[in-house]
Design an enzyme around this catalytic site. Structure first.
Site, PDB file in Angstrom:
ATOM      1  N   LYS A 248      -4.653   5.641  14.498  1.00  0.00           N
ATOM      2  CA  LYS A 248      -4.739   4.985  13.191  1.00  0.00           C
ATOM      3  C   LYS A 248      -6.205   5.014  12.729  1.00  0.00           C
ATOM      4  O   LYS A 248      -6.999   5.787  13.253  1.00  0.00           O
ATOM      5  CB  LYS A 248      -4.188   3.558  13.289  1.00  0.00           C
ATOM      6  CG  LYS A 248      -2.685   3.516  13.593  1.00  0.00           C
ATOM      7  CD  LYS A 248      -1.875   4.096  12.443  1.00  0.00           C
ATOM      8  CE  LYS A 248      -0.391   4.087  12.723  1.00  0.00           C
ATOM      9  NZ  LYS A 248       0.368   4.795  11.676  1.00  0.00           N
TER      10      LYS A 248
ATOM     11  N   GLN B 133       4.569   9.089   7.081  1.00  0.00           N
ATOM     12  CA  GLN B 133       3.635  10.000   6.412  1.00  0.00           C
ATOM     13  C   GLN B 133       4.063  11.446   6.631  1.00  0.00           C
ATOM     14  O   GLN B 133       4.050  12.258   5.707  1.00  0.00           O
ATOM     15  CB  GLN B 133       2.216   9.752   6.922  1.00  0.00           C
ATOM     16  CG  GLN B 133       1.733   8.348   6.550  1.00  0.00           C
ATOM     17  CD  GLN B 133       0.327   8.063   7.028  1.00  0.00           C
ATOM     18  OE1 GLN B 133      -0.262   8.845   7.772  1.00  0.00           O
ATOM     19  NE2 GLN B 133      -0.215   6.933   6.603  1.00  0.00           N
TER      20      GLN B 133
ATOM     21  N   GLY C 222      -5.191   7.889   5.256  1.00  0.00           N
ATOM     22  CA  GLY C 222      -4.304   8.869   5.890  1.00  0.00           C
ATOM     23  C   GLY C 222      -3.098   9.177   5.019  1.00  0.00           C
ATOM     24  O   GLY C 222      -2.636  10.331   4.976  1.00  0.00           O
TER      25      GLY C 222
ATOM     26  N   ARG D  76       2.826   5.939  -3.278  1.00  0.00           N
ATOM     27  CA  ARG D  76       3.972   6.749  -3.700  1.00  0.00           C
ATOM     28  C   ARG D  76       4.182   6.674  -5.202  1.00  0.00           C
ATOM     29  O   ARG D  76       4.520   7.675  -5.851  1.00  0.00           O
ATOM     30  CB  ARG D  76       5.225   6.313  -2.931  1.00  0.00           C
ATOM     31  CG  ARG D  76       5.174   6.775  -1.456  1.00  0.00           C
ATOM     32  CD  ARG D  76       6.094   5.951  -0.581  1.00  0.00           C
ATOM     33  NE  ARG D  76       6.179   6.462   0.787  1.00  0.00           N
ATOM     34  CZ  ARG D  76       5.251   6.279   1.738  1.00  0.00           C
ATOM     35  NH1 ARG D  76       4.137   5.638   1.469  1.00  0.00           N
ATOM     36  NH2 ARG D  76       5.436   6.770   2.957  1.00  0.00           N
TER      37      ARG D  76
ATOM     38  N   ARG E 221      -6.484   1.449  17.731  1.00  0.00           N
ATOM     39  CA  ARG E 221      -6.279  -0.003  17.610  1.00  0.00           C
ATOM     40  C   ARG E 221      -5.957  -0.688  18.934  1.00  0.00           C
ATOM     41  O   ARG E 221      -6.160  -1.898  19.051  1.00  0.00           O
ATOM     42  CB  ARG E 221      -5.199  -0.296  16.558  1.00  0.00           C
ATOM     43  CG  ARG E 221      -5.720  -0.044  15.146  1.00  0.00           C
ATOM     44  CD  ARG E 221      -4.699  -0.321  14.070  1.00  0.00           C
ATOM     45  NE  ARG E 221      -5.323  -0.183  12.755  1.00  0.00           N
ATOM     46  CZ  ARG E 221      -4.647   0.020  11.630  1.00  0.00           C
ATOM     47  NH1 ARG E 221      -3.328   0.113  11.646  1.00  0.00           N
ATOM     48  NH2 ARG E 221      -5.295   0.115  10.476  1.00  0.00           N
TER      49      ARG E 221
ATOM     50  N   ARG F 167      -8.699  12.055  12.399  1.00  0.00           N
ATOM     51  CA  ARG F 167      -7.266  11.782  12.602  1.00  0.00           C
ATOM     52  C   ARG F 167      -6.430  13.069  12.540  1.00  0.00           C
ATOM     53  O   ARG F 167      -6.744  13.988  11.789  1.00  0.00           O
ATOM     54  CB  ARG F 167      -6.790  10.761  11.555  1.00  0.00           C
ATOM     55  CG  ARG F 167      -7.505   9.428  11.754  1.00  0.00           C
ATOM     56  CD  ARG F 167      -7.077   8.395  10.756  1.00  0.00           C
ATOM     57  NE  ARG F 167      -5.669   8.046  10.900  1.00  0.00           N
ATOM     58  CZ  ARG F 167      -5.014   7.266  10.046  1.00  0.00           C
ATOM     59  NH1 ARG F 167      -5.631   6.781   8.987  1.00  0.00           N
ATOM     60  NH2 ARG F 167      -3.744   6.983  10.246  1.00  0.00           N
TER      61      ARG F 167
ATOM     62  N   LYS G 282       0.834  -1.211   0.000  1.00  0.00           N
ATOM     63  CA  LYS G 282       0.000   0.000   0.000  1.00  0.00           C
ATOM     64  C   LYS G 282       0.866   1.256   0.000  1.00  0.00           C
ATOM     65  O   LYS G 282       0.590   2.198  -0.758  1.00  0.00           O
ATOM     66  CB  LYS G 282      -0.915  -0.038   1.229  1.00  0.00           C
ATOM     67  CG  LYS G 282      -1.865   1.133   1.354  1.00  0.00           C
ATOM     68  CD  LYS G 282      -3.058   0.777   2.236  1.00  0.00           C
ATOM     69  CE  LYS G 282      -2.749   0.842   3.720  1.00  0.00           C
ATOM     70  NZ  LYS G 282      -2.490   2.213   4.212  1.00  0.00           N
ATOM     71  N   SER G 283       1.910   1.274   0.817  1.00  0.00           N
ATOM     72  CA  SER G 283       2.766   2.466   0.893  1.00  0.00           C
ATOM     73  C   SER G 283       3.429   2.744  -0.457  1.00  0.00           C
ATOM     74  O   SER G 283       3.469   3.890  -0.922  1.00  0.00           O
ATOM     75  CB  SER G 283       3.858   2.266   1.942  1.00  0.00           C
ATOM     76  OG  SER G 283       3.295   2.177   3.216  1.00  0.00           O
TER      77      SER G 283
ATOM     78  N   ASP H   5       1.768  -1.345  11.835  1.00  0.00           N
ATOM     79  CA  ASP H   5       0.470  -1.843  11.368  1.00  0.00           C
ATOM     80  C   ASP H   5       0.226  -3.309  11.728  1.00  0.00           C
ATOM     81  O   ASP H   5      -0.858  -3.839  11.468  1.00  0.00           O
ATOM     82  CB  ASP H   5       0.364  -1.669   9.845  1.00  0.00           C
ATOM     83  CG  ASP H   5       0.336  -0.191   9.456  1.00  0.00           C
ATOM     84  OD1 ASP H   5      -0.122   0.639  10.265  1.00  0.00           O
ATOM     85  OD2 ASP H   5       0.778   0.133   8.336  1.00  0.00           O
TER      86      ASP H   5
HETATM   87  C1  S3P Z   1       2.368   4.637   6.060  1.00  0.00           C
HETATM   88  C2  S3P Z   1       2.968   4.895   7.258  1.00  0.00           C
HETATM   89  C3  S3P Z   1       2.442   4.437   8.556  1.00  0.00           C
HETATM   90  C4  S3P Z   1       1.412   3.329   8.398  1.00  0.00           C
HETATM   91  C5  S3P Z   1       0.449   3.581   7.286  1.00  0.00           C
HETATM   92  C6  S3P Z   1       1.158   3.799   5.968  1.00  0.00           C
HETATM   93  C7  S3P Z   1       2.961   5.199   4.831  1.00  0.00           C
HETATM   94  O1  S3P Z   1       1.843   5.537   9.201  1.00  0.00           O
HETATM   95  O2  S3P Z   1       0.698   3.141   9.591  1.00  0.00           O
HETATM   96  O3  S3P Z   1      -0.431   2.463   7.150  1.00  0.00           O
HETATM   97  O4  S3P Z   1       2.628   4.727   3.731  1.00  0.00           O
HETATM   98  O5  S3P Z   1       3.773   6.110   4.945  1.00  0.00           O
HETATM   99  P1  S3P Z   1       2.751   6.583  10.014  1.00  0.00           P
HETATM  100  O6  S3P Z   1       3.838   6.961   9.118  1.00  0.00           O
HETATM  101  O7  S3P Z   1       1.902   7.760  10.336  1.00  0.00           O
HETATM  102  O8  S3P Z   1       3.187   5.839  11.234  1.00  0.00           O
END
Ligand code: S3P
Length: 435
Positions: A349, A173, A97, A28, A353, A126, A23-24, A322
């Site tokens: 989150k 993030q 987020g 990006r 959680r 959030r 997902k990350s 996560d």
């Molecule tokens: C993510 C960073 C994490 C993670 C989220 C995805 C990202 O959050 O919990 O699911 O893609 O950068 P944080 O960076 O706020 O911890």
């Protein structure tokens, strides 16, 4: 919607599974492709609700993104660093987020343009000031509810200036938002984190041609110097280790299980789950290790065996933030008391959680003590089927499915559809591996 998970007593888990794209990295690749020059192709992009939110926001600002469907290579036609059109309406980030926070960094510097971002009930609760604060130091103008902390957020694009920014939380993030803003600021920007968070942005921005260096103790300092444009790339997205985590735990706790999860991203800033499973004595083999488009990848085989309790402290949290919900399920089947501390981030989150897992696993008979920054989970507590609820959180939904897999008696899960945020085929894969 409610899903009867039935009673799975005696049914084991066997076979091979490919988890969907990370997902990350998916977010990006879309975002960086959008601000590059030329075409970016993305293989293995996660076709789930969160990346779809990112794609929809980009399209609303004039970026051409091809259809996102399973197995399809996605094409993004970049508009360059300053090419976003002012959207005619509100940008909807859904449950994501990452979409909202990274886009804050991308939009804050779009001089003369106005943007409004919102999201679903969860996202509108959030905290966004963690990104808005550092961006304001660079000259950003962002307004929102609760003193600018809560969406909907309005952004009046400004010329930003480079700064040295120390982030109070290790959050990829937050870090990524600042790095993106830095690409068009005046002068260079340094981001200093308390502990290194996942580094996908750094790897990918460099591959796209950004002037970016990583250093400092434990790679906690990142410097971006503006002036270079980005060039479209061919990105290959590995499977998401955060999705693989459900199978790793399910395999470790289910008698007779033998599962292989193929093509999993093994970036060291994400593999805390493997360290903890090793600490527990879980039987996990890493096979076929290789490098794919700048990210380490491998296959993970897990078989059932006895488990010991774990200890997870603040320094490890960013590498498995996560995965705590599903690890709390594993802890119920370990010998001893497992402890998580320094995990207050879990409270902000998609849901809180710590509270949600204590409540929902508690309904299945788990013995969990909840603290402000973590929990203690008593092992050797076989779970019982119950009526449980994802409370709209994708990772909670899948963690509870893993719990139901070895609970005695049947479980009914409310709001299972939350899983589609990061793993749309989860329920199909579960059924197939149980067969
Ligand atoms: C993510 C960073 C994490 C993670 C989220 C995805 C990202 O959050 O919990 O699911 O893609 O950068 P944080 O960076 O706020 O911890």
């Amino acid at each position: 919607m409610a899903l009867a998970l039935g009673t799975t007593a005696g049914r084991s888990l066997k076979g091979r599974v490919q988890v969907p794209g990370d997902k990350s990295i998916s977010h990006r690749s879309l975002l960086f492709g959008a601000i590059a020059e030329g075409t970016t192709t993305i293989e293995g992009l996660l076709p789930a609700e969160d990346p779809l939110s990112t794609a929809a926001c980009l399209r609303a600002m004039g970026v051409k993104v091809s259809a996102i469907e399973t197995g399809q290579v996605v094409q993004v036609e970049g508009v360059g660093l300053d090419g976003f059109q002012e959207p005619e309406s509100v940008l909807d980030c859904g449950n994501s987020g990452t979409t909202m926070r990274l886009m804050l960094g991308l939009l804050a510097g779009r001089t003369g343009r106005h943007f409004v971002m919102t999201g679903d009930d969860s996202l509108r609760r959030r905290p966004m000031k963690r990104v808005g604060g550092p961006l304001a130091e660079m000259g950003a103008c962002i307004a929102g509810r609760s003193g600018g902390n809560l969406a909907p957020l309005a952004i009046a694009g400004q010329q930003l200036s480079g700064q040295v920014i120390r982030t109070p939380v290790a959050s990829a993030q937050v870090k990524s938002a600042i790095l993106l803003a830095a690409l068009t600021a005046q002068g260079s920007t340094t981001v200093i984190e308390p502990v290194q968070s996942r580094d996908h942005s750094e790897r990918m921005l460099r591959a796209f041609g950004a002037d970016l260096t990583v250093g400092g103790p434990g790679n906690t300092e990142v410097v971006v110097t503006p002036g270079r444009s980005l060039t479209g790339q061919n990105v290959i997205v590995p499977g998401d280790i955060s999705s693989a985590a459900f199978w790793l735990v399910a395999g470790a706790i289910t008698p007779g299980a033998d599962l292989t999860v193929e093509n999993v991203g093994l970036n060291p800033s994400r593999t805390g789950i493997l360290d903890v499973l090793e600490q527990m004595g879980a039987r996990i083999e890493v096979l076929n290790q290789r490098d794919v488009a700048g990210e380490p990848v491998g296959d993970l085989r897990v078989t059932h065996g006895p488990l010991n309790a774990f200890e997870i402290g603040a320094d490890l949290i960013p590498r498995l933030v996560d995965e705590i919900p599903v690890l709390s399920v594993a802890a119920c089947y370990a010998t001893g008391i497992s402890r998580v501390s320094g995990a207050e981030e879990l409270r902000v989150k998609e849901t809180d959680r710590l509270a949600v897992m204590a409540r929902q696993l508690g309904a299945m008979g788990a013995r969990i003590e909840e603290f402000a920054d973590g929990m203690a989970i008593h092992g050797e507590t076989p779970l019982k089927g119950a009526e449980v609820d994802s409370e709209t959180d994708h990772r909670v939904a899948m963690s509870l499915a893993v719990a139901a897999q070895i609970a005695t008696g049947s479980t009914t899960l409310h709001r299972p559809e939350a899983a589609a945020v990061s793993y749309p085929n989860f329920w199909d894969d579960l059924e197939r591996l149980q067969a």
